[in-house]
Design a protein around this motif. Structure first.
Motif, PDB file in Angstrom:
ATOM      1  N   VAL A 109       0.831  -1.209   0.000  1.00  0.00           N
ATOM      2  CA  VAL A 109       0.000   0.000   0.000  1.00  0.00           C
ATOM      3  C   VAL A 109       0.865   1.258   0.000  1.00  0.00           C
ATOM      4  O   VAL A 109       0.582   2.235  -0.696  1.00  0.00           O
ATOM      5  CB  VAL A 109      -0.945   0.004   1.224  1.00  0.00           C
ATOM      6  N   THR A 110       1.950   1.224   0.765  1.00  0.00           N
ATOM      7  CA  THR A 110       2.799   2.412   0.924  1.00  0.00           C
ATOM      8  C   THR A 110       3.673   2.660  -0.303  1.00  0.00           C
ATOM      9  O   THR A 110       3.968   3.815  -0.624  1.00  0.00           O
ATOM     10  CB  THR A 110       3.694   2.240   2.175  1.00  0.00           C
ATOM     11  N   PHE A 111       4.077   1.585  -0.976  1.00  0.00           N
ATOM     12  CA  PHE A 111       4.955   1.723  -2.152  1.00  0.00           C
ATOM     13  C   PHE A 111       4.323   1.020  -3.358  1.00  0.00           C
ATOM     14  O   PHE A 111       4.825   0.004  -3.830  1.00  0.00           O
ATOM     15  CB  PHE A 111       6.336   1.118  -1.857  1.00  0.00           C
ATOM     16  N   PRO A 112       3.199   1.564  -3.860  1.00  0.00           N
ATOM     17  CA  PRO A 112       2.472   0.872  -4.940  1.00  0.00           C
ATOM     18  C   PRO A 112       3.234   0.796  -6.249  1.00  0.00           C
ATOM     19  O   PRO A 112       2.912  -0.019  -7.108  1.00  0.00           O
ATOM     20  CB  PRO A 112       1.195   1.711  -5.094  1.00  0.00           C
ATOM     21  N   TYR A 113       4.255   1.637  -6.420  1.00  0.00           N
ATOM     22  CA  TYR A 113       5.020   1.659  -7.673  1.00  0.00           C
ATOM     23  C   TYR A 113       6.201   0.688  -7.650  1.00  0.00           C
ATOM     24  O   TYR A 113       6.985   0.633  -8.589  1.00  0.00           O
ATOM     25  CB  TYR A 113       5.535   3.082  -7.953  1.00  0.00           C
ATOM     26  N   ILE A 114       6.319  -0.081  -6.573  1.00  0.00           N
ATOM     27  CA  ILE A 114       7.444  -1.017  -6.435  1.00  0.00           C
ATOM     28  C   ILE A 114       6.951  -2.461  -6.549  1.00  0.00           C
ATOM     29  O   ILE A 114       5.886  -2.816  -6.047  1.00  0.00           O
ATOM     30  CB  ILE A 114       8.169  -0.786  -5.091  1.00  0.00           C
ATOM     31  N   VAL A 115       7.741  -3.285  -7.235  1.00  0.00           N
ATOM     32  CA  VAL A 115       7.444  -4.724  -7.339  1.00  0.00           C
ATOM     33  C   VAL A 115       7.901  -5.340  -6.011  1.00  0.00           C
ATOM     34  O   VAL A 115       9.061  -5.729  -5.853  1.00  0.00           O
ATOM     35  CB  VAL A 115       8.190  -5.364  -8.537  1.00  0.00           C
ATOM     36  N   VAL A 116       6.983  -5.385  -5.053  1.00  0.00           N
ATOM     37  CA  VAL A 116       7.322  -5.812  -3.689  1.00  0.00           C
ATOM     38  C   VAL A 116       7.613  -7.313  -3.671  1.00  0.00           C
ATOM     39  O   VAL A 116       6.816  -8.109  -4.198  1.00  0.00           O
ATOM     40  CB  VAL A 116       6.179  -5.472  -2.706  1.00  0.00           C
ATOM     41  N   PRO A 117       8.749  -7.725  -3.085  1.00  0.00           N
ATOM     42  CA  PRO A 117       9.082  -9.167  -3.036  1.00  0.00           C
ATOM     43  C   PRO A 117       7.958  -9.981  -2.397  1.00  0.00           C
ATOM     44  O   PRO A 117       7.319  -9.514  -1.437  1.00  0.00           O
ATOM     45  CB  PRO A 117      10.348  -9.199  -2.164  1.00  0.00           C
ATOM     46  N   PRO A 118       7.696 -11.180  -2.915  1.00  0.00           N
ATOM     47  CA  PRO A 118       6.621 -12.014  -2.353  1.00  0.00           C
ATOM     48  C   PRO A 118       7.088 -12.821  -1.140  1.00  0.00           C
ATOM     49  O   PRO A 118       8.292 -13.004  -0.935  1.00  0.00           O
ATOM     50  CB  PRO A 118       6.278 -12.947  -3.508  1.00  0.00           C
ATOM     51  N   LEU A 119       6.129 -13.293  -0.381  1.00  0.00           N
ATOM     52  CA  LEU A 119       6.409 -14.210   0.730  1.00  0.00           C
ATOM     53  C   LEU A 119       6.397 -15.638   0.201  1.00  0.00           C
ATOM     54  O   LEU A 119       5.760 -15.914  -0.826  1.00  0.00           O
ATOM     55  CB  LEU A 119       5.341 -14.059   1.810  1.00  0.00           C
ATOM     56  N   PRO A 120       7.055 -16.568   0.900  1.00  0.00           N
ATOM     57  CA  PRO A 120       6.942 -17.980   0.492  1.00  0.00           C
ATOM     58  C   PRO A 120       5.511 -18.449   0.717  1.00  0.00           C
ATOM     59  O   PRO A 120       4.752 -17.824   1.471  1.00  0.00           O
ATOM     60  CB  PRO A 120       7.923 -18.691   1.430  1.00  0.00           C
ATOM     61  N   GLU A 121       5.152 -19.536   0.085  1.00  0.00           N
ATOM     62  CA  GLU A 121       3.766 -20.020   0.144  1.00  0.00           C
ATOM     63  C   GLU A 121       3.331 -20.327   1.575  1.00  0.00           C
ATOM     64  O   GLU A 121       4.124 -20.743   2.418  1.00  0.00           O
ATOM     65  CB  GLU A 121       3.626 -21.273  -0.722  1.00  0.00           C
TER      66      GLU A 121
END
Length: 442
Positions: A109-121
């Motif tokens: 939400v805070t950095f919508p222009y960034i490809v935020v790293p995902p969490l593991p499943e």
């Protein structure tokens, strides 16, 4: 067109075919002069971060029901203490998976222009039949621990995300961290799914580059999903082939009991076959780590889509503001000239009940003038917001593309090397068996 070609073409694209409000010409952005890369040194340069262990705990959840859950130990220490040879104990705290989820939602939400790293499943996907899908299984928890550490290292090495105060507190503040996150009000700023979906279908001038990027992320998701399914099928077959070799071991062992001269050779060959059959468990466990590297990019594709959806939403809001401004200016013209250009209820009303008085018209004109000034300011602000979003997002998309190419190349090469090594071990087993047979007495 293949996904890689799409991404390459987007990276080289310029602003031809783009002539709508808010579709920024990326060629105007100087790649050597953007604030994202001048934020300072990423946190990972100054702090060593690890998720060193996982622990199963029992406690009560929000509705006072007993539950079993896993917590992960995060350890941090300043890099300078390591380089200076000091052996100070690291700072440490425990976090649940749900707290990692909260952190990532805040970053999205805070950095919508960034490809935020995902969490593991959260739960095992694409598993072959002998692998446990239980999220409390020790092997799964261990792989998730590695994935959570990788997530933290990804964020800590990012020039923008790593500078965020909430992220720093996640690593260092044991108590009250959740309260600090909720106090930011990030949840109220989150775009609703319905709002984003509405923008997707109603935006009139979608940016071609983001449309192509969204298409690429869908293709990337599809290709990696297929790859993981194939790998799960191969693992199933491989497991069966290796375990069947155990039957060779049993038969050779039984045969050795009835042979005097050949007995020792057959017995030894049987042991080699037993060892070969048993080795598949470690092989497939190692394979899971390569599968997890692919899964990370499966989930990264959704992070890419999130960046595209946000752009659609900003573009749609800009178009709505521009449309509203055009409408207000048209109303002003109609009031000023007394001519109605389009059919409206207002026009019908004035015909039925007579024209407005000059004073009424003047008052309405005054209100419209104020609304037009505000509308022009809103369009100007929205345009600037859209321009800034496009520039910042594309800088991060380029960074992500470079990272993805490097990571997947290394993962695929490592996987190939592992397969070659596995085949060599299989050849060695049969060479050993051959030696055993050669030494049998005549």
């Amino acid at each position: 067109m293949r996904g890689s070609e799409i991404l390459e073409r987007m990276a080289d694209s310029r602003s031809e075919d783009v002539a709508v409000i808010g579709n920024t010409d990326l060629s105007a952005a100087d790649p050597h002069n953007n604030t994202m890369t001048e934020e300072g040194v990423p946190l990972l340069k100054t702090m060593e971060i690890s998720v060193s262990e996982a622990e199963k705990r029992t406690g009560k959840n929000a509705v006072s029901m007993q539950e079993v859950y896993t917590v992960y130990l995060i350890e941090t220490r300043p890099v300078n203490t390591i380089s200076e040879g000091l052996s100070a104990a690291p700072d440490s705290l425990w976090r649940r998976y749900s707290e990692f989820e909260l952190l990532r939602n805040y970053l999205l939400v805070t950095f919508p222009y960034i490809v935020v790293p995902p969490l593991p499943e959260k739960r095992a996907e694409f598993v072959w039949h002998k692998l446990s899908a239980d999220n409390m299984d020790p092997d799964f928890v261990e792989r998730r621990r590695i994935g959570l550490e990788n997530f933290l290292l990804r964020v800590a090495s990012h020039s923008v995300l790593s500078k965020d105060k909430i992220f720093y507190l996640f690593l260092t503040q044991d108590d009250g961290w959740k309260d600090v996150v909720y106090d930011t009000g990030f949840q109220a700023k989150a775009d609703s799914r319905l709002k984003a979906l509405n923008a997707t279908f109603r935006v009139k001038h979608p940016d071609k580059r983001y449309t192509e990027l969204k298409h690429y992320s869908d293709e990337l998701h599809s290709v990696i999903s297929q790859l993981l399914r194939v790998r799960a099928k191969v693992a199933d077959r491989l497991y069966g082939v290796y375990k069947v070799h155990g039957n060779y071991g049993r038969v050779f062992s039984e045969w050795s009991a009835i042979e005097r001269e050949m007995g020792d050779g057959l017995q030894s060959a049987g042991h080699h076959m037993d060892a070969y059959a048993a080795s598949v468990d470690d092989i497939l466990e190692e394979e899971e780590h390569y599968a997890d590297q692919l899964k990370e990019y499966l989930y990264y594709s959704e992070a890419l889509r999130a960046v595209c959806r946000k752009h659609e939403l900003i573009q749609y809001e800009l178009e709505m503001a521009a449309q509203d401004l055009v409408s207000k200016k048209q109303q002003r013209e109609e009031l000023a000239t007394g001519t109605v250009r389009t059919f409206s209820l207002k026009g019908m009303t004035s015909k039925l009940f007579g024209q407005e008085t000059p004073e009424q018209r003047e008052a309405k004109l005054k209100i419209l003038e104020q609304q037009i000034v505000e509308g022009e300011e809103l369009v100007k602000t929205s345009n600037a917001e859209c321009d800034e979003y496009v520039r910042n997002a594309w800088v991060d998309i380029d960074r992500f593309k470079e990272q993805k190419n490097q990571d997947l190349k290394e993962a695929l090469i490592s996987y190939a090397v592992m397969q070659i090594s596995m085949c060599k071990k299989g050849i060695q087993v049969w060479n050993n068996a051959k030696e055993c047979f050669s030494k049998m007495s005549h």
